[in-house]
Write a protein that holds these residues in place. Structure first.
Motif, PDB file in Angstrom:
ATOM      1  N   VAL A  94      -4.712  -2.133 -17.986  1.00 46.12           N
ATOM      2  CA  VAL A  94      -3.671  -1.253 -18.119  1.00 46.12           C
ATOM      3  C   VAL A  94      -3.116  -1.204 -17.076  1.00 46.12           C
ATOM      4  N   PHE A  95      -1.853  -1.307 -16.604  1.00 51.80           N
ATOM      5  CA  PHE A  95      -1.369  -1.194 -15.108  1.00 51.80           C
ATOM      6  C   PHE A  95      -0.564   0.249 -14.894  1.00 51.80           C
ATOM      7  N   GLN A  96      -0.437   0.019 -13.730  1.00 53.15           N
ATOM      8  CA  GLN A  96       0.384   1.510 -12.894  1.00 53.15           C
ATOM      9  C   GLN A  96       1.492   1.931 -14.162  1.00 53.15           C
ATOM     10  N   ASP A  97       2.946   0.692 -14.386  1.00 50.04           N
ATOM     11  CA  ASP A  97       3.763   0.935 -14.358  1.00 50.04           C
ATOM     12  C   ASP A  97       4.069   0.382 -15.830  1.00 50.04           C
ATOM     13  N   PRO A  98       4.330   1.145 -16.379  1.00 48.79           N
ATOM     14  CA  PRO A  98       4.295   0.135 -17.823  1.00 48.79           C
ATOM     15  C   PRO A  98       5.978  -0.708 -17.815  1.00 48.79           C
ATOM     16  N   PHE A  99       6.655  -0.921 -17.661  1.00 51.34           N
ATOM     17  CA  PHE A  99       7.886  -1.035 -17.423  1.00 51.34           C
ATOM     18  C   PHE A  99       7.883  -2.350 -16.535  1.00 51.34           C
ATOM     19  N   ALA A 100       7.205  -2.658 -15.455  1.00 54.19           N
ATOM     20  CA  ALA A 100       6.484  -3.496 -14.941  1.00 54.19           C
ATOM     21  C   ALA A 100       5.592  -4.330 -15.074  1.00 54.19           C
ATOM     22  N   SER A 101       5.149  -4.371 -16.451  1.00 55.97           N
ATOM     23  CA  SER A 101       3.473  -4.859 -17.496  1.00 55.97           C
ATOM     24  C   SER A 101       4.442  -5.767 -17.973  1.00 55.97           C
ATOM     25  N   LEU A 102       5.535  -5.505 -18.714  1.00 61.67           N
ATOM     26  CA  LEU A 102       6.074  -6.130 -19.916  1.00 61.67           C
ATOM     27  C   LEU A 102       7.333  -7.151 -19.379  1.00 61.67           C
ATOM     28  N   ASN A 103       7.549  -8.016 -20.064  1.00 61.13           N
ATOM     29  CA  ASN A 103       8.333  -9.329 -19.945  1.00 61.13           C
ATOM     30  C   ASN A 103       9.488  -8.175 -20.533  1.00 61.13           C
ATOM     31  N   GLY A 159       9.229   6.281 -21.326  1.00 56.52           N
ATOM     32  CA  GLY A 159       7.645   5.753 -20.075  1.00 56.52           C
ATOM     33  C   GLY A 159       6.565   5.186 -21.148  1.00 56.52           C
ATOM     34  N   GLY A 160       6.475   6.745 -21.961  1.00 60.29           N
ATOM     35  CA  GLY A 160       4.979   7.268 -22.855  1.00 60.29           C
ATOM     36  C   GLY A 160       4.773   6.242 -23.776  1.00 60.29           C
ATOM     37  N   GLN A 161       6.386   5.630 -24.733  1.00 61.27           N
ATOM     38  CA  GLN A 161       6.151   4.503 -25.680  1.00 61.27           C
ATOM     39  C   GLN A 161       5.723   3.223 -24.772  1.00 61.27           C
ATOM     40  N   ARG A 162       6.518   3.054 -24.227  1.00 62.13           N
ATOM     41  CA  ARG A 162       5.618   1.204 -22.946  1.00 62.13           C
ATOM     42  C   ARG A 162       4.299   1.463 -22.314  1.00 62.13           C
ATOM     43  N   GLN A 163       4.057   2.494 -22.219  1.00 60.77           N
ATOM     44  CA  GLN A 163       2.189   2.579 -21.829  1.00 60.77           C
ATOM     45  C   GLN A 163       2.296   2.436 -23.182  1.00 60.77           C
ATOM     46  N   ARG A 164       2.214   3.427 -24.091  1.00 58.02           N
ATOM     47  CA  ARG A 164       1.200   2.907 -25.729  1.00 58.02           C
ATOM     48  C   ARG A 164       1.469   1.022 -25.323  1.00 58.02           C
ATOM     49  N   ILE A 165       1.922   0.928 -25.475  1.00 58.57           N
ATOM     50  CA  ILE A 165       2.597  -0.664 -26.279  1.00 58.57           C
ATOM     51  C   ILE A 165       1.721  -1.237 -25.157  1.00 58.57           C
TER      52      ILE A 165
END
Length: 334
Positions: free
Chosen positions: A108-117, A168-174
């Motif tokens: 699980v990376f630090q930046d959830p937005f950059a981690s998702l396509n 941001g929190g929802q993206r990290q959950r994803i």
């Protein structure tokens, strides 16, 4: 909480991860003479992590924490040492070897937005790993994705939405759901809450703890926030300039730190019950990983450094208890 940690320590569990003398060195050119040197990002790290355990890895920026995490996942090449995942040594391999490693360990990376396509829906981001690992039935993949969405506290019908439609929190959950969907035995969390608001951090931390207890997955938690580490981790390893300088149970590290560097880190935690408590201020800056000082790498910043610290060899670990050890010349002979 201390009693529960002691009970965890008493149960014999297998090692999910064992690292032995791991090194990650990057060749660089220095100066007008183009003298070849090595940046020692990770230099002789030995660690182990048991099933269902949470190990915290702390240290200043640039000490090698993220490089160590990425080397475990095979994202950066290693220069030496051994990585043993779930009882099998990881060796350089092709696609089959990477897939096998990914079945055991996820990140699980630090930046959830950059981690998702951004061009993929949540369903595609979560279903892709399942298809890659052999789940050919679309209906089965869809069922698994919806089930994992529920586990991380999101609505199953959100699988048709895109990353920019979430907070941001929802993206990290994803991202957590994507890491857990292939049922790994180890999840490496690299600063998973540092980019989130304080209220959202608590939710993600509690989610990780709940999933750890429910699924029995081991966590390697990398964080600058010592409060997060104290709350989540069973054991803690302190890293400085590519090496582990102290490790032990969380209560030993926070109540009786032995290495001067660990003492300075713990002293920086604000104490509302004792506002007058002083912070140990280190002198100077962290030495360059390209030109490390002789002896103990911490000696230029340590106000208790002895001649042996500056002129001797790198200190060995001194055993302070069955679970606590520190690498410092001041502790030799204790």
């Amino acid at each position: 909480m201390a009693e529960s940690m002691i009970k965890i320590a008493e149960v014999e569990r297998p090692d999910i991860l064992r690292i032995e003398d791991l090194r990650v060195h990057y060749p660089v050119r220095q100066g007008y003479s183009f003298r070849r040197g090595f940046l020692k990002a990770v230099d002789g790290v030995t660690l182990n992590l048991k099933a269902g355990e949470c190990l915290g890895l702390v240290g200043e920026s640039g000490c090698g924490k993220s490089t160590l995490a990425q080397s475990i996942l095979g994202l950066v090449p290693t220069s030496g040492g051994r990585i043993i995942l779930d009882g099998r040594e990881v060796v350089a391999a092709g696609r089959a070897g990477r897939l096998e490693r990914a079945r055991v360990a996820q990140m699980v990376f630090q930046d959830p937005f950059a981690s998702l396509n951004p061009r993929h829906t949540v369903g595609q981001s979560l279903g892709g790993p399942l298809k890659l690992h052999g789940m050919a039935d679309p209906a089965e993949r869809h069922h698994r994705v919806e089930e994992m969405m529920r586990k991380v506290g999101l609505r199953p019908d959100a699988v048709r939405r895109y990353p920019h439609e979430f907070s941001g929190g929802q993206r990290q959950r994803i991202c957590i759901a994507r890491a857990l969907i292939v049922e790994p035995k180890l999840v490496v969390c690299d600063e998973p809450v540092s980019a989130l608001d304080v209220s959202i951090r608590a939710q993600i931390i509690n989610l990780l703890l709940e999933l750890k207890n429910e699924l029995g997955v081991a966590l390697l938690m990398i964080s600058h926030d010592l409060g997060v580490v104290e709350h989540m981790c069973d054991r803690i390893a302190v890293m400085y300039l590519g090496r582990i300088v102290e490790q032990g149970h969380w209560n030993e590290i926070f109540t009786a730190p032995a290495h001067p560097y660990t003492q300075s880190l713990i002293s920086a935690i604000p104490d509302p019950m004792n506002p007058a408590a002083g912070t140990i201020r280190l002198r100077g800056e962290t030495p360059s990983a390209l030109d490390q000082p002789p002896g103990c790498a911490f000696n230029p910043r340590c106000d208790r450094a002895m001649p042996a610290c500056r002129e001797g060899s790198i200190p060995d670990f001194s055993t302070l208890s069955a679970t606590h050890a520190a690498r410092c010349h001041l502790l030799q002979g204790l």
